[in-house]
Design a protein around this motif. Structure first.
Motif, mmCIF file in Angstrom:
data_model
loop_
_atom_site.group_PDB
_atom_site.id
_atom_site.type_symbol
_atom_site.label_atom_id
_atom_site.label_comp_id
_atom_site.label_asym_id
_atom_site.label_seq_id
_atom_site.Cartn_x
_atom_site.Cartn_y
_atom_site.Cartn_z
ATOM 1 N N GLU A 1 -6.069 -3.649 10.087
ATOM 2 C CA GLU A 1 -6.370 -3.089 8.773
ATOM 3 C C GLU A 1 -6.226 -1.580 8.823
ATOM 4 N N PRO A 2 -5.497 -0.995 7.881
ATOM 5 C CA PRO A 2 -5.355 0.465 7.877
ATOM 6 C C PRO A 2 -6.654 1.143 7.479
ATOM 7 N N ALA A 3 -6.857 2.345 7.972
ATOM 8 C CA ALA A 3 -8.018 3.124 7.560
ATOM 9 C C ALA A 3 -7.898 3.432 6.069
ATOM 10 N N PRO A 4 -9.015 3.313 5.350
ATOM 11 C CA PRO A 4 -8.956 3.499 3.896
ATOM 12 C C PRO A 4 -8.499 4.890 3.473
ATOM 13 N N ASP A 5 -8.663 5.873 4.340
ATOM 14 C CA ASP A 5 -8.269 7.223 3.938
ATOM 15 C C ASP A 5 -6.801 7.515 4.252
ATOM 16 N N THR A 6 -6.047 6.529 4.678
ATOM 17 C CA THR A 6 -4.627 6.770 4.946
ATOM 18 C C THR A 6 -3.737 6.300 3.807
ATOM 19 N N TYR A 7 -4.299 5.566 2.857
ATOM 20 C CA TYR A 7 -3.473 5.128 1.735
ATOM 21 C C TYR A 7 -4.224 5.315 0.428
ATOM 22 N N THR A 8 -3.480 5.288 -0.671
ATOM 23 C CA THR A 8 -4.087 5.519 -1.972
ATOM 24 C C THR A 8 -4.380 4.186 -2.640
ATOM 25 N N THR A 9 -5.506 4.171 -3.305
ATOM 26 C CA THR A 9 -5.875 2.952 -4.009
ATOM 27 C C THR A 9 -5.667 3.078 -5.507
ATOM 28 N N SER A 10 -5.208 4.271 -5.933
ATOM 29 C CA SER A 10 -4.972 4.442 -7.370
ATOM 30 C C SER A 10 -3.775 3.594 -7.772
ATOM 31 N N PRO A 11 -3.885 2.919 -8.898
ATOM 32 C CA PRO A 11 -2.795 2.045 -9.323
ATOM 33 C C PRO A 11 -1.538 2.840 -9.631
ATOM 34 N N ALA A 12 -0.458 2.493 -9.004
ATOM 35 C CA ALA A 12 0.823 3.135 -9.272
ATOM 36 C C ALA A 12 1.721 2.138 -9.995
ATOM 37 N N PRO A 13 2.293 2.551 -11.124
ATOM 38 C CA PRO A 13 3.090 1.623 -11.947
ATOM 39 C C PRO A 13 4.254 1.025 -11.165
ATOM 40 N N ALA A 14 4.822 1.819 -10.228
ATOM 41 C CA ALA A 14 6.017 1.352 -9.536
ATOM 42 C C ALA A 14 5.711 0.222 -8.562
ATOM 43 N N ARG B 1 0.847 -1.190 0.000
ATOM 44 C CA ARG B 1 0.000 0.000 0.000
ATOM 45 C C ARG B 1 0.882 1.239 0.000
ATOM 46 N N ARG B 2 0.406 2.268 -0.705
ATOM 47 C CA ARG B 2 1.109 3.543 -0.639
ATOM 48 C C ARG B 2 0.302 4.502 0.220
ATOM 49 N N TYR B 3 0.908 4.952 1.282
ATOM 50 C CA TYR B 3 0.222 5.834 2.228
ATOM 51 C C TYR B 3 0.449 7.291 1.842
ATOM 52 N N TYR B 4 -0.299 8.168 2.478
ATOM 53 C CA TYR B 4 -0.160 9.602 2.234
ATOM 54 C C TYR B 4 0.914 10.224 3.124
ATOM 55 N N PHE B 5 1.582 9.416 3.912
ATOM 56 C CA PHE B 5 2.621 9.940 4.799
ATOM 57 C C PHE B 5 3.828 9.006 4.725
ATOM 58 N N TYR B 6 4.946 9.473 5.206
ATOM 59 C CA TYR B 6 6.144 8.649 5.200
ATOM 60 C C TYR B 6 6.034 7.549 6.249
ATOM 61 N N LEU B 7 6.519 6.374 5.886
ATOM 62 C CA LEU B 7 6.448 5.223 6.785
ATOM 63 C C LEU B 7 7.759 5.088 7.574
ATOM 64 N N PRO B 8 7.686 4.487 8.737
ATOM 65 C CA PRO B 8 8.914 4.276 9.540
ATOM 66 C C PRO B 8 9.719 3.096 9.010
ATOM 67 N N LEU B 9 10.126 3.202 7.721
ATOM 68 C CA LEU B 9 10.758 2.058 7.074
ATOM 69 C C LEU B 9 12.147 1.764 7.641
ATOM 70 N N ARG B 10 12.847 2.802 8.069
ATOM 71 C CA ARG B 10 14.218 2.579 8.542
ATOM 72 C C ARG B 10 14.218 1.869 9.894
ATOM 73 N N THR B 11 13.211 2.145 10.686
ATOM 74 C CA THR B 11 13.191 1.549 12.017
ATOM 75 C C THR B 11 12.288 0.321 12.064
ATOM 76 N N GLN B 12 11.128 0.432 11.428
ATOM 77 C CA GLN B 12 10.119 -0.613 11.553
ATOM 78 C C GLN B 12 10.097 -1.523 10.336
ATOM 79 N N GLY B 13 10.394 -0.945 9.157
ATOM 80 C CA GLY B 13 10.475 -1.742 7.944
ATOM 81 C C GLY B 13 9.150 -1.965 7.249
ATOM 82 N N CYS B 14 8.064 -1.510 7.837
ATOM 83 C CA CYS B 14 6.764 -1.658 7.205
ATOM 84 C C CYS B 14 5.814 -0.676 7.849
ATOM 85 N N CYS B 15 4.550 -0.687 7.376
ATOM 86 C CA CYS B 15 3.581 0.242 7.937
ATOM 87 C C CYS B 15 3.098 -0.242 9.306
ATOM 88 N N ASP B 16 2.473 0.641 10.041
ATOM 89 C CA ASP B 16 1.961 0.284 11.361
ATOM 90 C C ASP B 16 0.949 -0.862 11.300
#
Ligand SMILES: [Zn+2]
Length: 131
Positions: A112-125, A90-105
């Motif tokens: 389950e994350p709240a639907p308004d915290t991440y984007t559902t639009s398809p991103a090619p990357a 999932r791509r969230y609208y905020f930066y994730l603690p990837l360096r410390t946690q390695g994944c989203c909360d």
């Protein structure tokens, strides 16, 4: 003081706006440095001539928009890398603690994350379909 040229003695590094556009360039805000007189009027004394064209320095012209888009793309990729969870993709609208946690909360704590915290639009990357 603006120099005047006609089509025979105009320096090769000076281009009209139309010539710049044809080459995929734009003046990029810099002022014209010379004027180009039309062929016919260059034979006559200074009568009113509406066929003057501004000449721009080709070395100051920039490719139209291409760098801007490239920069935006690079910026977006950099942001996507910091906003996308490697586990759930999932791509969230905020930066994730990837360096410390390695994944989203939600992945880390198992909810389950709240639907308004991440984007559902398809991103090619993200390669959602391959995941
Ligand atoms: Zn996640």
């Amino acid at each position: 003081m603006v120099s005047e040229f006609d089509r025979h003695n105009a320096p090769k590094d000076l281009l009209t706006r139309r010539q710049l556009r044809a080459a995929g360039l734009s003046p990029c805000g810099h002022d014209p440095v010379a004027q180009l007189r039309c062929h016919r009027c260059s034979y006559r004394p200074r009568i009113e001539c509406t066929h003057l064209a501004w000449l721009y320095r080709a070395d100051l012209a920039k490719p139209k928009r291409v760098p801007t888009l490239a920069q935006e793309g690079a910026l977006d990729r950099a942001m996507a890398a910091r906003q996308t969870c490697p586990k759930c993709k999932r791509r969230y609208y905020f930066y994730l603690p990837l360096r410390t946690q390695g994944c989203c909360d939600p992945c880390h704590q198992g909810f389950e994350p709240a639907p308004d915290t991440y984007t559902t639009s398809p991103a090619p990357a993200l390669h959602r379909l391959a995941a």
